[in-house]
Design a protein around this motif. Structure first.
Motif, PDB file in Angstrom:
ATOM      1  N   GLY A   1       0.806  -1.216   0.000  1.00 44.12           N
ATOM      2  CA  GLY A   1       0.000   0.000   0.000  1.00 44.12           C
ATOM      3  C   GLY A   1       0.838   1.265   0.000  1.00 44.12           C
ATOM      4  O   GLY A   1       0.558   2.209  -0.750  1.00 44.12           O
ATOM      5  N   PHE A   2       1.881   1.288   0.822  1.00 47.68           N
ATOM      6  CA  PHE A   2       2.728   2.475   0.878  1.00 47.68           C
ATOM      7  C   PHE A   2       3.516   2.658  -0.423  1.00 47.68           C
ATOM      8  O   PHE A   2       3.739   3.784  -0.865  1.00 47.68           O
ATOM      9  N   THR A   3       3.920   1.560  -1.049  1.00 45.48           N
ATOM     10  CA  THR A   3       4.616   1.655  -2.336  1.00 45.48           C
ATOM     11  C   THR A   3       3.680   2.190  -3.408  1.00 45.48           C
ATOM     12  O   THR A   3       4.053   3.068  -4.195  1.00 45.48           O
TER      13      THR A   3
ATOM     14  N   ALA B   1      -4.566  11.612 -15.306  1.00 46.64           N
ATOM     15  CA  ALA B   1      -3.601  10.807 -14.543  1.00 46.64           C
ATOM     16  C   ALA B   1      -3.408  11.395 -13.147  1.00 46.64           C
ATOM     17  O   ALA B   1      -3.361  10.649 -12.157  1.00 46.64           O
ATOM     18  N   ILE B   2      -3.321  12.718 -13.060  1.00 43.94           N
ATOM     19  CA  ILE B   2      -3.163  13.370 -11.756  1.00 43.94           C
ATOM     20  C   ILE B   2      -4.376  13.104 -10.877  1.00 43.94           C
ATOM     21  O   ILE B   2      -4.238  12.733  -9.703  1.00 43.94           O
ATOM     22  N   ALA B   3      -5.573  13.276 -11.435  1.00 46.20           N
ATOM     23  CA  ALA B   3      -6.798  13.094 -10.657  1.00 46.20           C
ATOM     24  C   ALA B   3      -6.949  11.651 -10.173  1.00 46.20           C
ATOM     25  O   ALA B   3      -7.261  11.411  -8.992  1.00 46.20           O
ATOM     26  N   LEU B   4      -6.729  10.702 -11.051  1.00 46.07           N
ATOM     27  CA  LEU B   4      -6.846   9.289 -10.652  1.00 46.07           C
ATOM     28  C   LEU B   4      -5.772   8.900  -9.648  1.00 46.07           C
ATOM     29  O   LEU B   4      -6.037   8.160  -8.695  1.00 46.07           O
ATOM     30  N   ALA B   5      -4.559   9.398  -9.851  1.00 50.40           N
ATOM     31  CA  ALA B   5      -3.484   9.090  -8.907  1.00 50.40           C
ATOM     32  C   ALA B   5      -3.804   9.665  -7.534  1.00 50.40           C
ATOM     33  O   ALA B   5      -3.530   9.032  -6.510  1.00 50.40           O
TER      34      ALA B   5
ATOM     35  N   GLY C   1      -4.371   6.895  -4.891  1.00 51.10           N
ATOM     36  CA  GLY C   1      -3.244   6.960  -3.969  1.00 51.10           C
ATOM     37  C   GLY C   1      -3.668   7.300  -2.553  1.00 51.10           C
ATOM     38  O   GLY C   1      -3.202   6.691  -1.584  1.00 51.10           O
ATOM     39  N   ALA C   2      -4.563   8.282  -2.411  1.00 54.88           N
ATOM     40  CA  ALA C   2      -5.045   8.649  -1.076  1.00 54.88           C
ATOM     41  C   ALA C   2      -5.835   7.510  -0.448  1.00 54.88           C
ATOM     42  O   ALA C   2      -5.701   7.225   0.754  1.00 54.88           O
ATOM     43  N   THR C   3      -6.646   6.842  -1.248  1.00 57.43           N
ATOM     44  CA  THR C   3      -7.441   5.715  -0.734  1.00 57.43           C
ATOM     45  C   THR C   3      -6.540   4.580  -0.265  1.00 57.43           C
ATOM     46  O   THR C   3      -6.735   4.026   0.829  1.00 57.43           O
ATOM     47  N   VAL C   4      -5.553   4.234  -1.072  1.00 62.27           N
ATOM     48  CA  VAL C   4      -4.643   3.142  -0.716  1.00 62.27           C
ATOM     49  C   VAL C   4      -3.825   3.509   0.516  1.00 62.27           C
ATOM     50  O   VAL C   4      -3.612   2.675   1.409  1.00 62.27           O
ATOM     51  N   LEU C   5      -3.375   4.757   0.591  1.00 64.46           N
ATOM     52  CA  LEU C   5      -2.602   5.193   1.747  1.00 64.46           C
ATOM     53  C   LEU C   5      -3.426   5.115   3.028  1.00 64.46           C
ATOM     54  O   LEU C   5      -2.968   4.575   4.043  1.00 64.46           O
TER      55      LEU C   5
ATOM     56  N   ILE D   1      -2.754   2.614   6.261  1.00 64.66           N
ATOM     57  CA  ILE D   1      -2.594   3.126   7.628  1.00 64.66           C
ATOM     58  C   ILE D   1      -3.627   2.506   8.552  1.00 64.66           C
ATOM     59  O   ILE D   1      -3.296   2.059   9.662  1.00 64.66           O
ATOM     60  N   ALA D   2      -4.875   2.456   8.115  1.00 66.70           N
ATOM     61  CA  ALA D   2      -5.937   1.874   8.943  1.00 66.70           C
ATOM     62  C   ALA D   2      -5.667   0.399   9.227  1.00 66.70           C
ATOM     63  O   ALA D   2      -5.829  -0.065  10.365  1.00 66.70           O
ATOM     64  N   TYR D   3      -5.259  -0.347   8.220  1.00 63.74           N
ATOM     65  CA  TYR D   3      -4.952  -1.767   8.393  1.00 63.74           C
ATOM     66  C   TYR D   3      -3.828  -1.954   9.400  1.00 63.74           C
ATOM     67  O   TYR D   3      -3.912  -2.783  10.312  1.00 63.74           O
ATOM     68  N   SER D   4      -2.781  -1.158   9.254  1.00 59.34           N
ATOM     69  CA  SER D   4      -1.628  -1.280  10.154  1.00 59.34           C
ATOM     70  C   SER D   4      -2.007  -0.983  11.589  1.00 59.34           C
ATOM     71  O   SER D   4      -1.685  -1.747  12.511  1.00 59.34           O
TER      72      SER D   4
END
Length: 161
Positions: free
Chosen positions: A80-82, A125-129, A133-137, A141-144
């Protein structure tokens, strides 16, 4: 006396800001954006698949061993962090100034050359990233933290008994 002719820079050698942003977003965890910009000799590009593979291995461990596998608690957030870091890199590529982009990645071209220009595909690309990216991050964090605090509670329960 004839002047030596210089070949015009090849457009296949120019590095597009849009392509780099999409590669960082979609193939960043495999190092594709690094290879595109810096060539196959880029050592960071070769290191990026390592945390990606470890994170995928952590996901496989959870499927096989269940949610209580402590090693997977460490490995899954690596993926996720990667992914989040590569999405951020895609955002930074997309938001780069076109003149600065061409100076750095296309020095043989004019500063206002087309490969450094921002297009609609760059903006997408910026909008999707940003969204992914924010969702995965946040999910990483929540999982950890969830598993860390569950572990702490379980250890405190063992001590109190």
């Amino acid at each position: 006396m004839t002047q030596p002719t210089t070949a015009a820079p090849s457009s296949s050698r120019s590095k597009s800001k849009t392509v780099a942003a999409w590669l960082a977003f979609l193939g960043g965890p495999l190092g594709l954006h690094r290879f595109y910009l810096h060539g196959l000799g880029d050592w960071l590009g070769w290191l990026l698949p390592v945390p990606t593979a470890l994170g995928i291995y952590g996901m496989e461990r959870v499927q096989q061993l269940g949610q209580d596998d402590q090693l997977s608690w460490v490995l899954i957030p690596l993926l996720g962090f990667t992914m989040a870091a590569c999405a951020l890199r895609g955002i930074l590529y997309g938001l780069a100034d076109s003149k600065a982009w061409n100076r750095q990645h296309n020095p043989a071209l004019a500063e206002d050359a087309a490969p450094g220009q921002t297009r609609w595909a760059t903006i997408f690309a910026i909008a999707l990233a940003l969204m992914v990216g924010a969702t995965v991050l946040m999910a990483s964090i929540a999982y950890s933290f969830q598993h860390y605090f569950e572990y702490q509670v379980e250890e405190a329960r063992k001590i109190s008994q």
